[in-house]
Design a protein around this motif. Structure first.
Motif, mmCIF file in Angstrom:
data_model
loop_
_atom_site.group_PDB
_atom_site.id
_atom_site.type_symbol
_atom_site.label_atom_id
_atom_site.label_comp_id
_atom_site.label_asym_id
_atom_site.label_seq_id
_atom_site.Cartn_x
_atom_site.Cartn_y
_atom_site.Cartn_z
ATOM 1 N N ALA A 64 62.176 25.847 27.710
ATOM 2 C CA ALA A 64 61.884 25.866 26.262
ATOM 3 C C ALA A 64 60.809 26.905 25.976
ATOM 4 O O ALA A 64 60.841 27.581 24.948
ATOM 5 C CB ALA A 64 61.436 24.485 25.803
ATOM 6 N N TYR A 111 62.238 30.343 25.162
ATOM 7 C CA TYR A 111 62.864 30.449 23.844
ATOM 8 C C TYR A 111 61.821 30.354 22.731
ATOM 9 O O TYR A 111 61.883 31.060 21.728
ATOM 10 C CB TYR A 111 63.945 29.377 23.661
ATOM 11 N N SER A 146 66.720 21.350 23.590
ATOM 12 C CA SER A 146 66.042 20.905 24.808
ATOM 13 C C SER A 146 66.327 19.439 25.092
ATOM 14 O O SER A 146 66.522 19.050 26.254
ATOM 15 C CB SER A 146 64.531 21.120 24.692
ATOM 16 N N ARG A 194 65.960 33.332 30.010
ATOM 17 C CA ARG A 194 67.118 33.379 29.107
ATOM 18 C C ARG A 194 68.368 33.862 29.826
ATOM 19 O O ARG A 194 69.481 33.591 29.386
ATOM 20 C CB ARG A 194 66.820 34.299 27.911
ATOM 21 N N GLN A 232 65.296 24.356 18.527
ATOM 22 C CA GLN A 232 65.024 24.400 19.974
ATOM 23 C C GLN A 232 64.734 23.005 20.518
ATOM 24 O O GLN A 232 65.138 22.670 21.628
ATOM 25 C CB GLN A 232 63.859 25.352 20.252
#
Ligand SMILES: Nc1ncnc2c1ncn2[C@@H]1O[C@H](COP(=O)(O)OP(=O)(O)OP(=O)(O)O)[C@@H](O)[C@H]1O
Ligand SMILES: [Mg+2]
Lengths: 218, 242
Positions: A100, A103, A157, A63, A153
């Motif tokens: 991904a 997250y 992505s 992140r 998300q």
């Protein structure tokens, strides 16, 4: 200014081929990201001190750095470090999985921790082992809460794959760039590219909304 | 014959001593009512019996198994000690029937048909057979708590632990839950009940325990203790509850 929309038709097959690669990277990347993210999220929520720390470090590392840097690292630096060469496509898929995954880990952790402690205690009090409480009681509840943030998300992505232009994967944005370089039809080509992205993200949104509707959030 | 034995059982939360070397034997068939001021350790005492809280000192033996014997033994203890919570804690994604059938299926390994049959019989017993297909959100608090009792009974425990089972309910819904509990006591179930329902304690309880600061300060026959409180503090406490 003169526009000539027929160039879009001329290059449509190429654009669609690019879109296919975009979808491929997204789908495989997100499947991997879901698995990695679920494991890391459960480690964060229920792991002991060590597992929690490992997952925490992973999440913060990803992140805290841009995805472009991550894919550059995977494509250019990893081979130097490990001696293993990866093709651009694999690097791209790997970048989505890893990115991904971080997250999704936070989403999974949040969904599980948002379920009242009492439900887990009720399961344990029946004499169930912890893993059965997770699988049969908390899992199905968490799943319903996961869908909206996961959908978000997924769309992020999908759009992130356009950044893989930097390692030369022939995805949609890169394809647009190449066509542009040959005929300078910027308005037509980038409009077409944008619309294709919209169709892809729109399809995802609709699919997720349908799943959401069929499941009551409890 | 005792089925629950506290042996100098202590429980700390950090520096806070919540159970202070408690000694207590509970026999098969007893209905023990636990009362005491907020924070005196009633819930903790109950939750140590089935290992939802880990004891910090002494020992606690439930149905011949120590709560310190290990994870697997703890699961055996929990199968023999059903628990009913103040907040019901029914599984919201399951119907009443599925909630009750869940234990037999996943803990006792019963077949789907067998679990369903048992669950229906238990729902009948708590007067909710007609609500079998309803989700918890569609039931009143009293109905939810009766389903929760059926769910705990479905695992066929030897002991039932109740932590303020009627405290979250409106007065008119308390009775339906107390009726089920009274019936259970009449069938000879061993019960440990944290409650401030003094009428229930007098009528159904075989023993009343007053806790203060993590210790048992009064332990006696409910009727005697309520009518002639042996300590000033219990007298005060009872006046507050009434
Ligand atoms: N998980 C926990 N962590 C820290 N302290 C706790 C924990 N659980 C309980 N306590 C503390 O232990 C003490 C006893 O709590 P307990 O819940 O056993 O009291 P109680 O007699 O059931 O009170 P009440 O009538 O309010 O339910 C309280 O001071 C409480 O704040
Ligand atoms: Mg309590």
């Amino acid at each position: 200014m003169q526009t000539d929309w027929s160039v879009v038709l001329t290059f449509l097959p190429q654009l669609i081929a690019g879109a296919k690669i975009t979808v491929q990277i997204t789908v495989i990347g997100l499947l991997g990201g879901l698995i990695l993210g679920t494991v890391a999220g459960l480690m964060r929520a229920y792991g002991g001190r060590v597992l929690n720390a490992v997952a925490f470090a992973y999440v913060e590392l990803i992140r805290g750095t841009p995805i472009v840097v991550q894919v550059m690292f995977l494509y250019f630096a990893m081979p130097v470090l490990t001696g293993l060469r990866v093709d651009p496509m694999s690097a791209a898929v790997l970048a989505i999985i890893v990115n991904a995954g971080a997250y999704i880990a936070e989403i999974v952790r949040g969904a599980f921790l948002s379920i009242s402690k009492g439900l887990s205690e009720a399961g344990l009090a029946l004499g169930l082992p912890q893993w059965k409480v997770l699988v049969y009681i908390l899992g199905p509840l968490a799943f319903r809460r996961l869908i909206p943030p996961l959908g978000n998300q997924f769309i992020v992505s999908l759009k992130d794959t356009s950044l893989f232009i930097v390692i030369g994967v022939g995805e949609l944005t890169r394809t647009g760039q190449e066509i542009m370089a040959a005929n300078f039809r910027a308005v037509e080509i980038w409009t077409a590219v944008a619309i294709i992205y919209l169709v892809l993200t729109g399809t995802m949104s609709v699919a997720l909304r349908m799943i959401e509707k069929r499941m009551r959030i409890l | 014959m005792s089925i629950i034995e506290f042996r100098k059982t202590s429980k700390h939360f950090g520096d806070l001593k919540v159970l202070d070397e408690v000694d207590l034997d509970i026999d098969v068939g007893e209905v023990v009512v636990l009362i005491g001021p907020s924070g005196s350790g009633k819930s903790t005492l109950l939750r140590c019996i089935n290992g939802l809280e880990q004891i910090s000192g002494g020992d606690l033996v439930m149905d011949g198994i120590s709560v310190r014997a290990g994870k697997k033994q703890l699961r055996l203890i929990r199968q023999e000690a059903g628990m009913v919570f103040q907040q019901f804690n029914l599984f919201p994604q399951m119907t009443a029937l599925e909630n009750v059938a869940f234990g037999p299926r996943k803990v006792r390994g019963a077949s789907a048909a067998e679990a369903r049959k048992q669950a229906l019989a238990l729902l009948e017993k708590v007067g909710l057979r007609d609500k079998a297909g309803h989700y918890p959100a569609e039931l009143s608090g009293g109905q939810q708590q009766r389903v929760a009792i059926a769910r705990a009974l479905a695992v066929r425990p030897k002991v039932m632990l109740f932590d303020e089972p009627t405290s979250a309910l409106d007065p008119e819904l308390k009775q339906e839950v107390l009726t089920v509990m009274r019936q259970l006591a009449q069938e000879g179930m061993t019960m440990v009940v944290v409650t401030h329902e003094m009428a229930f304690a007098k009528q159904v309880g075989t023993r009343l325990i007053f806790m203060e600061h993590g210790k048992i300060s009064v332990d006696g026959n409910p009727r005697d203790v309520i009518e002639n409180p042996p300590s000033e503090r219990l007298k005060d406490f009872l006046q507050h509850v009434e």
